[in-house]
Design a protein around this motif. Structure first.
Motif: not given
Lengths: 304, 304, 304, 304
Positions: A18-19, A251-254, A297-298, B282-283
């Protein structure tokens, strides 16, 4: 229980992270609580924590033996720790073994359990309590998978809607199959097709998201199946999996749905490994490079 | 106490950090003393220290529980520490609770108090003593803000001319409002206008510099109001605020007026975050990246 | 004793560090032994050690309180340590106070003494014993200078041919002048000319190499005078001097004559600082950047 | 025993490290077990571990005194440790001195023994037991070589097919020659030809792979002789050899024949040093740079 071929729906589009909204704060990106580490395996706890931090989590706390906590913070000051009581560097039970009650004040949005946790009886009990009682989503890896396999075939159900993600390598998966009384027929062969069938069946039977590691990592929730295309054999180095565990939890936390978080995590983790190998070579890259390359990578996720 | 709209003078030109004179020495750039850290939160103390060091301070000492001190030095050898007596990793009172007397030999020019300090009674007493008695400027953050909020509405006045800078996020600010008996009316809405009014009124009432964190951080001394334009949601990650605390203290120690130091610190901190996000996403960026990018931000501050 | 103007020979050509011969080994580049560090000042010991390692020494051992040793190694694994007995983090006497006898097995070619050493009585005695009895060249800095100043005006002579290099900043130099009964006349002014005269006279009187820090650092052996031209006020940050101490010792260990080693060390240290400031800005650079940029400075020393 | 000239077969083509197969996992790249480290020499253990990790090993465990283990992990979280019981920071015997039995559960594919191990009696016994009883290939370096030299001339034979690689510098080699009753004639001169003859004869006599360090490192198994061409005198810095020890073990763990692993390791280690010196200068480069540049060396090995 014999193996039945089942045909999951293939997921061909990589789920995207997610952004971040301009108006947001730490709480929007999740509190990750990692239960990990033991005497001699403090690094695994730190690497999971780094995977979660560089994975975009808002706050990451590593609950670990008190002797491990200082090492973890020394490796990355952005990690908070919750030092746990130990004997000889291994966990002992909290407050009569009520782990969840004791860690409750940390208010986690998601858990990651297992890297370097060791196989003490207290660790075993902690994993089982988390499996059965924790109401948040939780990622189980490494020694937590062994603890699950060891609890015998009569697995309790987690609380309704509490997602469970399991991230075994093939050896751990075999132990889970046997431990959950789902061992294949004796003439079962480890072909790509059987591997997919077993993974899908296991995920469906236990109502979990299964990430089965390999040169082509599989992710399935029993209905859908994702085959990851990133990664390289330079990642066959101690600790690389620990980074993935923290990343998926982050990622789940986001806010990602657990199956999609596992797919996206597998993709980004492999992407980080590919970027690391391009700069550092396959034999020369190591697990502690991955968090840094995860950031790269992000920035260039190669989703298409 | 109800909320009254007040109209502060907007500060539109970013206050700039001072140049370093050719003929100068460490003493010209200030001794920063940081009271921070507790069991499980050693990283916060280190990150504040790094923020102060990379913020240009001449000398930085982190006063912290003795168990935290070695971790802090291991993270950055340029930091000195003052190990404080503890029980179970948390502070206990010094010499009958006379914190200032005990730390007096360090001759600080400016204090930063709170990151990872924890909420023990001794920490609470230390914060209150500093607030009331310390004659140098001091930045209060994190657990120090909670300690201030908890002391009840009847706040003592600091010594005359001893600047106090408070750096709450919105949740901490609400607790401060309530703790100082300035809670808004029940129908108060958290609109941008009300946010500005509350911040300005609080700063004026308590004679402090208030830095209210948000996607657009505000800085006010009750007369002037600065709205920061740098920063991004990648900075919503544990420990980013700790770096800012140290940075503002460092800028005060270099001779900036406290309101201007808070404005300049907010700008440079956000600039560092923007530079970090450009390279690390950002992440993927984390708090411990900020000190390094703070150096880059000084080199290219983007003041205009 | 009043100040007499004397006219030393100016050294205008920067003494250059030696090349490394193809056929050579660790022993050819010297064993540096650093006596440094105390509770709260472990970083100073590590920074000196890094200065010596990156300065080209063959082997560097940091003798420090046992509580400091693990921190030093954690910062740089290329450093060996000799943990010394302590009480409360401060040195206590070895074997009835015979420091040299106890450290003899390390066979140092050169010593560096003082960074972060603290001012315990045992440290005082160690410094005095080294001054009087150690037959190898030794660099005295920081707390070792204070220990020398405190021993009163009746300084013993070091062993013949055992070089002593002193690296005070102006405040430490004043204490040395007073401590050695060479305080200037009451109407003495700290002009550049007087500074040079005092430094030269002090070096001649005590038969030492004196490096007097400042925006233009001076080096003199009482006959010759070198004024350093590198460096910038970004180096006015805690720990920068500790790196210099180790570097000078390393250059002596590589065979440079002590006066030339001090000149060359001052030049390279300032050069490293200038390279660091170019990349990291003056306020943003810190002491722990210097060892890395020292490597860059060796590669591009700017001697002409 | 007098020196006889023998003529080994020169190896002119540099043995190359193996590629990694797409379908592979950690187990395919070997479990390296490193017995190293003691009080004051924790860094040597960490550097060996880093050499093994960056050398491509699948899993690396550092067995070291318990006081050293946390330092090792803090330096590199990808390293696992096995804390060993100690007195005063030095090893004491395991379970009545049965080292192999105690470490058996780690299932090493290859051992590296000696860096920073110290010269306690327990360390001496551990080295001798490994030499005589360990059925896996093992690399002996540093204090392990001294322990071998000290056991007297009547060396037991290792288990059949259990390769032994020895990596002495010239001083250690002399002690091995004397210790194994192979000292040269009194008028023996250390000429290049004699150096080759002695090395080859020693390797043949003891059925070991000998890597004799020098500006041109030699590797011989008594039949073949390889002269390494990479490396530079910037590598004459404490700890550089420790990295090599881990690297050779890692290459054996990846399936290379021990003689070829020693040749390839010498080449890559020197290549890493040459790449480091190009960026950091000869005096400025240090041992802890080598693991990072080893990754660069794998990417551009310069085999031809």
């Amino acid at each position: 229980m014999t193996v039945h071929r089942i045909t999951p729906v293939p997921v061909t589009s990589i789920p995207r992270h997610p952004d971040r909204a301009a108006e947001s704060h730490k709480g929007d990106y999740g509190r990750v609580l990692i239960l990990a580490g033991s005497r001699g395996m403090a690094g695994a706890a730190a690497l999971s924590g780094l995977g979660a931090l560089r994975g975009g989590a808002g706050l990451v706390t590593v609950a670990c033996p008190e002797t491990v906590a200082d090492v973890v913070t020394g490796i990355e000051p952005g990690l908070m720790t919750r030092p746990l009581p130990t004997t000889g560097g291994h966990l002992i039970d909290h407050r009569d073994g009520h782990w969840l009650a004791d860690l409750d004040d940390l208010k986690p949005d998601v858990w990651a359990v297992g890297p370097g946790l060791g196989r003490s009886e207290a660790a075993q009990r902690a994993v089982q309590e988390l499996w059965e009682s924790c109401e948040e989503p939780a990622v189980f890896d490494a020694d937590a998978l062994n603890a699950l396999a060891d609890q015998g075939g009569d697995w309790a159900d987690p609380p309704a809607d509490a997602a469970r993600v399991l991230t075994p390598h093939p050896g751990e998966f075999m132990r889970l199959l046997i431990g959950s009384d789902m061992q294949p027929e004796e003439d079962f062969e480890w072909t790509p097709e059987n591997r997919e069938s077993l993974a899908t069946m296991f995920a469906r039977e236990h109502n979990v998201v299964l990430l089965l590691k390999g040169s082509r990592t599989l992710v399935t929730d029993g209905e859908r199946l994702f085959e990851n295309r990133t990664g390289n054999p330079g990642m066959a180095s101690g600790g690389c999996g620990d980074v993935l565990t923290g990343l998926i939890a982050a990622l789940i936390g986001q806010g990602m749905e657990p199956f999609e978080a596992a797919c996206c995590g597998a993709h980004l983790h492999g992407r980080a490994g590919d970027l690391a190998a391009a700069e550092l070579s396959q034999p020369g890259m190591i697990a502690s490079d991955l968090p840094r390359f995860l950031a790269t990578a992000f920035a260039d996720p190669g989703y298409d």
